[in-house]
Write an enzyme that holds these catalytic residues in place. Structure first.
Site, PDB file in Angstrom:
ATOM      1  N   ARG A 122       0.836  -1.193   0.000  1.00 55.70           N
ATOM      2  CA  ARG A 122       0.000   0.000   0.000  1.00 55.70           C
ATOM      3  C   ARG A 122       0.875   1.249   0.000  1.00 55.70           C
ATOM      4  O   ARG A 122       1.969   1.253   0.532  1.00 55.70           O
ATOM      5  CB  ARG A 122      -0.912   0.016   1.221  1.00 55.70           C
ATOM      6  CG  ARG A 122      -1.922  -1.117   1.248  1.00 55.70           C
ATOM      7  CD  ARG A 122      -2.676  -1.142   2.556  1.00 55.70           C
ATOM      8  NE  ARG A 122      -1.786  -1.459   3.676  1.00 55.70           N
ATOM      9  CZ  ARG A 122      -2.173  -1.517   4.955  1.00 55.70           C
ATOM     10  NH1 ARG A 122      -3.427  -1.254   5.254  1.00 55.70           N
ATOM     11  NH2 ARG A 122      -1.316  -1.823   5.894  1.00 55.70           N
ATOM     12  N   ASP A 170       0.657   5.672   0.615  1.00 59.39           N
ATOM     13  CA  ASP A 170      -0.186   6.754   1.132  1.00 59.39           C
ATOM     14  C   ASP A 170      -0.822   7.528  -0.011  1.00 59.39           C
ATOM     15  O   ASP A 170      -0.328   7.527  -1.145  1.00 59.39           O
ATOM     16  CB  ASP A 170       0.651   7.705   1.986  1.00 59.39           C
ATOM     17  CG  ASP A 170       1.238   7.022   3.205  1.00 59.39           C
ATOM     18  OD1 ASP A 170       0.661   6.015   3.653  1.00 59.39           O
ATOM     19  OD2 ASP A 170       2.283   7.487   3.703  1.00 59.39           O
ATOM     20  N   TYR A 229      12.160   2.494  -3.183  1.00 61.06           N
ATOM     21  CA  TYR A 229      11.462   3.775  -3.259  1.00 61.06           C
ATOM     22  C   TYR A 229      12.455   4.868  -3.637  1.00 61.06           C
ATOM     23  O   TYR A 229      13.627   4.809  -3.260  1.00 61.06           O
ATOM     24  CB  TYR A 229      10.834   4.144  -1.914  1.00 61.06           C
ATOM     25  CG  TYR A 229       9.553   3.411  -1.588  1.00 61.06           C
ATOM     26  CD1 TYR A 229       8.310   3.942  -1.938  1.00 61.06           C
ATOM     27  CD2 TYR A 229       9.577   2.196  -0.920  1.00 61.06           C
ATOM     28  CE1 TYR A 229       7.130   3.278  -1.628  1.00 61.06           C
ATOM     29  CE2 TYR A 229       8.404   1.522  -0.610  1.00 61.06           C
ATOM     30  CZ  TYR A 229       7.181   2.074  -0.958  1.00 61.06           C
ATOM     31  OH  TYR A 229       6.019   1.409  -0.660  1.00 61.06           O
ATOM     32  N   ARG A 275       9.045   8.443   4.120  1.00 58.40           N
ATOM     33  CA  ARG A 275       8.776   9.894   4.178  1.00 58.40           C
ATOM     34  C   ARG A 275       9.337  10.513   5.456  1.00 58.40           C
ATOM     35  O   ARG A 275       9.832  11.649   5.446  1.00 58.40           O
ATOM     36  CB  ARG A 275       7.275  10.141   4.060  1.00 58.40           C
ATOM     37  CG  ARG A 275       6.717   9.781   2.689  1.00 58.40           C
ATOM     38  CD  ARG A 275       5.200   9.775   2.682  1.00 58.40           C
ATOM     39  NE  ARG A 275       4.663  11.092   3.040  1.00 58.40           N
ATOM     40  CZ  ARG A 275       3.381  11.301   3.364  1.00 58.40           C
ATOM     41  NH1 ARG A 275       2.528  10.272   3.406  1.00 58.40           N
ATOM     42  NH2 ARG A 275       2.968  12.508   3.660  1.00 58.40           N
TER      43      ARG A 275
END
Length: 297
Positions: free
Chosen positions: A9, A11, A75, A162
């Site tokens: 998943r 955000d 990422y 993040r």
């Protein structure tokens, strides 16, 4: 209805360049009998009013799971460091109106590599049972006015990337010393770390899986070794016969036939294990050495 399982998943607002998902289609489904292109086209037709596109599809084993079979996720985070705001990249980067010290950022990031308790780097809403994660790599690069941060690991906590970026930026703008990262880790408190970087700059870039089709299990290796040994013996016997100029006797011919047959059985077993004709070259070699095609049951 058919259930789709994604690799993970993200955000709201986070982008994905390499998201992976799997779906179980019945054997008699009309899409399973056609080229994967038809599956891609069918999905994209349903997704035409969204910003999601399916770019490739291929069949996998029933054991494959897009989420749990993944061995590595990558990422990347884009930071635009300049006074002028983004134009075409609006909503796709974190815009910071000052330069960041890349050298200090790299120094601080080194404390995050390896296995740690990342309690300080996950949201309070994180549902993971354990805060222990292992970061394999943190890679920095410059592309014009952009700083690109790539973070690679098998799995991540909620908003972990993040929060890491937001914390490293505090080092890059010289608000914090690089060594503070170590204190934040050991403190195990979310309030100690930096802000959660905006979702705009984050991209799920790639998901890696074990390449079963290009590797061998132990039993496959053993079978391949046995086949190689048979081919070597066969080559030696044939060469010796040629050197002494003796024609094959019936006994030798029978022996070669038995070797040929054993090679055929082993080759067939390996094909069943790997689900592909990986030993066709052995078959061709045996055919050349024995004067005929491989025996067939």
């Amino acid at each position: 209805d058919l259930e789709i399982q994604g690799a993970g998943r993200t955000d709201a607002g986070v982008h994905a360049l390499g998201q992976v998902a799997h779906i179980h289609l019945p054997e008699n489904h009309k899409l399973t009998t056609n080229h994967p292109f038809y599956i891609i086209s069918a999905f994209n037709a349903m997704l035409k009013d969204t910003e999601i596109r399916v770019i490739s599809a291929k069949p996998v084993t029933s054991e494959f799971n897009a989420r749990f079979s993944a061995i590595k996720r990558s990422y990347k985070y884009r930071i635009l460091c300049r006074a002028a705001p983004p134009g075409l990249d609006k909503g796709k980067v974190w815009h910071i109106r000052r330069k960041l010290d890349l050298k200090l950022m790299k120094k601080g990031a080194k404390y995050l590599l390896g296995q740690h308790d990342f309690t300080s780097f996950r949201t309070v809403k994180c549902q993971a049972k354990s805060p222990i994660r292992t970061l394999d790599e943190i890679i920095f690069s410059n592309e014009g006015d952009e700083i690109i941060i790539r973070i690679i690991a098998k799995s991540f906590l909620h908003s972990q990337v993040r929060i890491i970026v937001g914390t490293i930026v505090k080092v890059g703008d010289k608000t914090w010393e690089p060594e503070k990262i170590k204190c934040i880790l050991s403190g195990k408190d979310r309030s100690l770390a930096g802000p959660t970087a905006p979702a705009d700059g984050l991209y799920l870039e790639n998901v890696d899986y074990a390449r079963r089709s290009s590797g061998f299990t132990l039993i496959e290796v053993l079978i391949a070794m046995a086949i190689t040994a048979f081919v070597a013996i066969l080559s030696y016997q044939t060469l010796s016969t040629a050197l002494v100029g003796i024609e094959r006797s019936r006994e030798q011919a029978d022996r070669l036939y038995e070797i040929n047959r054993s090679l055929t059985i082993l080759s067939r077993d390996l094909r069943q294990l790997t689900n592909r004709p990986v030993l066709d070259e052995f078959g061709q070699l045996a055919s050349a050495l024995t004067g005929g095609p491989l025996a067939r049951d």
